[in-house]
Design a protein around this motif. Structure first.
Motif: not given
Length: 418
Positions: A143-150, A169-173, A374-388
């Motif tokens: 409902n909220w976390i995934e959309e905010a992260v992306q 990080c600050a904006a997600i919560p 929030e931490m799991t979705v956020g960090i996973n998304a960074l690793l998925d979308r920001l190579p290197g």
């Protein structure tokens, strides 16, 4: 949800650990307190005085249980002693005095579940706890976390660089908890700013939302509160009053928008400063959970919780009189060598043991599973979308600072663009 409404300069001001907003909690403290806490713990589990005084800070600071200059203060540093205090709420109460809630008085918004004890606390907590169980984590994520992260990543994915602490990080919560209340994004930062300065402003924002959800509930947290029912001592079942909903909301807003972002930033800092560990997590995402749990042990963002003593007690060799404030230094407890080998080392492969990062006992953090989500979705998304993804070698590296609210300074990173 549109992140274009977020004023990034204002976000930086409100979430700068060393800025004026956090100065009262020791935000300018930049030393490593752990060597002193190790020494204090090795001397004895309980010491007279506050944690910051014992750490060498002479100026008064404010936090839960502080300053209360008219009371005696004691600080606890071992895991065993902290854990015992958490699990004995009869003696170590979460409020300086008993709280009797009278919804008719209109004063409820000044209290919260943090101040309740016993049957009353269990009754009120049970109304919202189902929404925060691990089984409902997907409700928050979808409902909220995934959309905010992306959407946040969309704002910098093409730049090849970013400052992750504030811009991410600050904006997600903030977006997650205000989104779950149905608050428009343009008012999210108004709520953050008002949390410690003008709670009535938050109530003014929430009031029309509560009224609307009473008329037509939706799939959000305010609707959960509006429809929640409790049974009083006479056996009468009734729904929460507006004042009770405001109280829940203020508690959840304070908890949901304050600590998780710092813990996520600390986790990212720990990983980025250890590229070999980050590579392992990137390659095997099942290790991310271990990395988050190890960060909670190694560097909890709230290193201290306070309790009020309800009777004279001898506690781990220290006489503590009734009315004293006891400060449980969970950060020191989480590095107790009696419980963990090599406690100062950040090691995501160590055997899992429960920590005190979210507290323990009846008042253990209600939103801890949402925070982990929030931490799991956020960090996973960074690793998925920001190579290197890596720290920017030309920028000042992040540092872990703060006394009663610990977290990272700016986290400048580089990454490859497509």
């Amino acid at each position: 949800m549109k992140t274009t409404s977020l004023d990034r300069d204002r976000v930086r001001e409100l979430f700068d650990l060393q800025g004026s907003y956090n100065e009262a909690t020791g935000g300018k403290f930049s030393e490593d307190p752990y060597p002193i806490w190790h020494r204090l713990r090795s001397e004895k589990p309980v010491h007279p005085g506050t944690v910051h005084e014992l750490t060498g800070i002479s100026e008064p600071l404010m936090f839960q249980g502080l300053p209360y200059p008219d009371r005696e203060h004691f600080s606890v540093f071992s895991f065993e002693a902290c854990n015992e205090a958490f699990r004995n709420p009869r003696v170590f109460a979460s409020s300086p005095e008993a709280v009797d809630i009278d919804p008719e008085s209109g004063s409820l918004v000044h209290n919260s579940m943090l101040s309740m004890g016993g049957v009353q606390h269990r009754q009120y907590r049970s109304l919202v706890q189902p929404s925060f169980l691990p089984s409902n984590a997907q409700w928050w994520i979808q409902n909220w976390i995934e959309e905010a992260v992306q959407l946040l990543i969309d704002g910098f994915v093409d730049d090849g660089h970013a400052e992750l602490n504030v811009d991410f990080c600050a904006a997600i919560p903030v977006l997650t908890i205000t989104g779950s209340f149905g608050v428009p994004i343009e008012q999210a930062l108004d709520i953050r700013e008002a949390l410690s300065r003008d709670k009535q402003k938050i109530i003014d924002i929430l009031a029309p939302i509560v009224a609307a959800r009473r008329e037509e509930p939706q799939d959000d947290l305010i609707s959960v509160l509006v429809q929640a029912e409790r049974t009083d001592e006479s056996g009468t079942t009734q729904r929460l009053s507006d004042e009770e909903i405001y109280t829940f909301s203020l508690l959840l807003l304070a908890a949901g928008s304050g600590t998780t972002w710092k813990q996520m930033g600390t986790t990212l800092t720990a990983l980025l400063q250890r590229p070999d560990v980050l590579d392992k997590v990137r390659e095997d995402r099942s290790l991310l959970r271990a990395a988050i749990e190890e960060t909670l042990r190694w560097m909890p963002t709230d290193p201290m919780f306070s309790r009020w003593v309800t009777e004279d007690i001898e506690f781990y060799g220290q006489d503590i009189p009734k009315g004293s404030v006891v400060h449980l230094c969970v950060a020191a407890a989480n590095r107790d060598p009696e419980r963990w080998e090599r406690p100062d080392e950040y090691d995501i492969t160590r055997p899992t043991k429960s920590t005190l990062a979210f507290g323990q006992g009846a008042h253990i953090c209600l939103g801890m599973h949402v925070a982990r989500g929030e931490m799991t979705v956020g960090i996973n998304a960074l690793l998925d979308r920001l190579p290197g993804l890596r720290l920017d070698p030309a920028a000042e590296p992040p540092r872990l600072v703060g006394m009663y609210e610990r977290g990272a300074t700016a986290i400048p990173v580089l990454f490859d663009t497509k």
